[in-house]
Design an enzyme around this catalytic site. Sequence first.
Site, PDB file in Angstrom:
ATOM      1  N   THR A 137       0.868  -1.183   0.000  1.00  0.00           N
ATOM      2  CA  THR A 137       0.000   0.000   0.000  1.00  0.00           C
ATOM      3  C   THR A 137       0.903   1.230   0.000  1.00  0.00           C
ATOM      4  O   THR A 137       2.109   1.127   0.236  1.00  0.00           O
ATOM      5  CB  THR A 137      -0.911   0.036   1.246  1.00  0.00           C
ATOM      6  OG1 THR A 137      -0.098   0.148   2.421  1.00  0.00           O
ATOM      7  CG2 THR A 137      -1.769  -1.202   1.348  1.00  0.00           C
ATOM      8  N   ILE A 168       7.419  -2.586   7.071  1.00  0.00           N
ATOM      9  CA  ILE A 168       7.403  -1.132   7.200  1.00  0.00           C
ATOM     10  C   ILE A 168       8.025  -0.521   5.943  1.00  0.00           C
ATOM     11  O   ILE A 168       9.115  -0.905   5.532  1.00  0.00           O
ATOM     12  CB  ILE A 168       8.200  -0.689   8.460  1.00  0.00           C
ATOM     13  CG1 ILE A 168       7.570  -1.304   9.730  1.00  0.00           C
ATOM     14  CG2 ILE A 168       8.253   0.836   8.543  1.00  0.00           C
ATOM     15  CD1 ILE A 168       6.114  -0.957   9.969  1.00  0.00           C
ATOM     16  N   LYS A 169       7.280   0.427   5.358  1.00  0.00           N
ATOM     17  CA  LYS A 169       7.752   1.046   4.126  1.00  0.00           C
ATOM     18  C   LYS A 169       8.310   2.438   4.450  1.00  0.00           C
ATOM     19  O   LYS A 169       7.606   3.271   5.034  1.00  0.00           O
ATOM     20  CB  LYS A 169       6.563   1.170   3.175  1.00  0.00           C
ATOM     21  CG  LYS A 169       6.872   0.875   1.743  1.00  0.00           C
ATOM     22  CD  LYS A 169       5.558   0.799   0.979  1.00  0.00           C
ATOM     23  CE  LYS A 169       5.771   0.900  -0.491  1.00  0.00           C
ATOM     24  NZ  LYS A 169       4.511   1.057  -1.206  1.00  0.00           N
ATOM     25  N   VAL A 170       9.567   2.649   4.086  1.00  0.00           N
ATOM     26  CA  VAL A 170      10.182   3.966   4.304  1.00  0.00           C
ATOM     27  C   VAL A 170      10.786   4.432   2.982  1.00  0.00           C
ATOM     28  O   VAL A 170      11.183   3.615   2.158  1.00  0.00           O
ATOM     29  CB  VAL A 170      11.284   3.921   5.405  1.00  0.00           C
ATOM     30  CG1 VAL A 170      10.737   3.408   6.723  1.00  0.00           C
ATOM     31  CG2 VAL A 170      12.491   3.106   4.965  1.00  0.00           C
TER      32      VAL A 170
END
Length: 223
Positions: free
Chosen positions: A27, A83-85
């Site tokens: 997402t 976790i998207k960074v």
Amino acid sequence: MKIFLDTADVDLVGKYHETGLIDGVTTNPTLIKKSGRDPEQVYKELTIIGVDDISMEIVTDDYYEFVKEGRRLREKFGDITTIKVPCTPQGLRACKILADEEIRVNVTLIFSAAQAILASKAGAAYVSPFVGRVDDNSFSGLDLIKQISDIYEKQSALYNPVSTQILSASIRDVGSVSASFEYGANVVTMPPSIFEKMYNHVLTDKGLDLFQKDWEAVNVLKI
Ligand code: E4P
């Protein structure tokens, strides 16, 4: 060869997850906005559907905020959490800390091999090169996949295994899915409409039509 769906549309994920061919969901803030839903409600429902790997993007410009929020989401959603960074100094600083705590990190907005090298050094589980957006800017997104793959492969062969997986993103057509895997991507994330099109071939339809007609003729001959 993993297939992820790039969407925050829970109903569509439910529909395609039933195929047994979906390995995860990515997402991003734009997709969440499009869904009109609360992000954590979306993650919760994806978990209930049985999605094994969900990329949840954190939006801040401070490494400690990334870390704090990453830890909180991992605590709340457990093993399915990625976790998207973004590939920025703050994002990669947080990536290193989270990866050391065995929290999976997807480093997003990758547009060069140099960024993919830094993300891998920061312990990223995934790097997300944006194939379609690279193409929009007059250089080849698929060449970028190949370049990153060649670097990771060469470094693995000569030195230590590179554990970062290449997650080909910003996919706009079926051809880019196959080519991404051919060029070395471990994962391709795609809109559900592209996944649906992967089944299609005009010769399959034609062949099926002929077999159907012939089978009906065989049935007429049965006693
Ligand atoms: C990746 O994780 C992103 O969500 C996505 O692939 C971006 O695609 P777009 O360029 O079509 O917005």
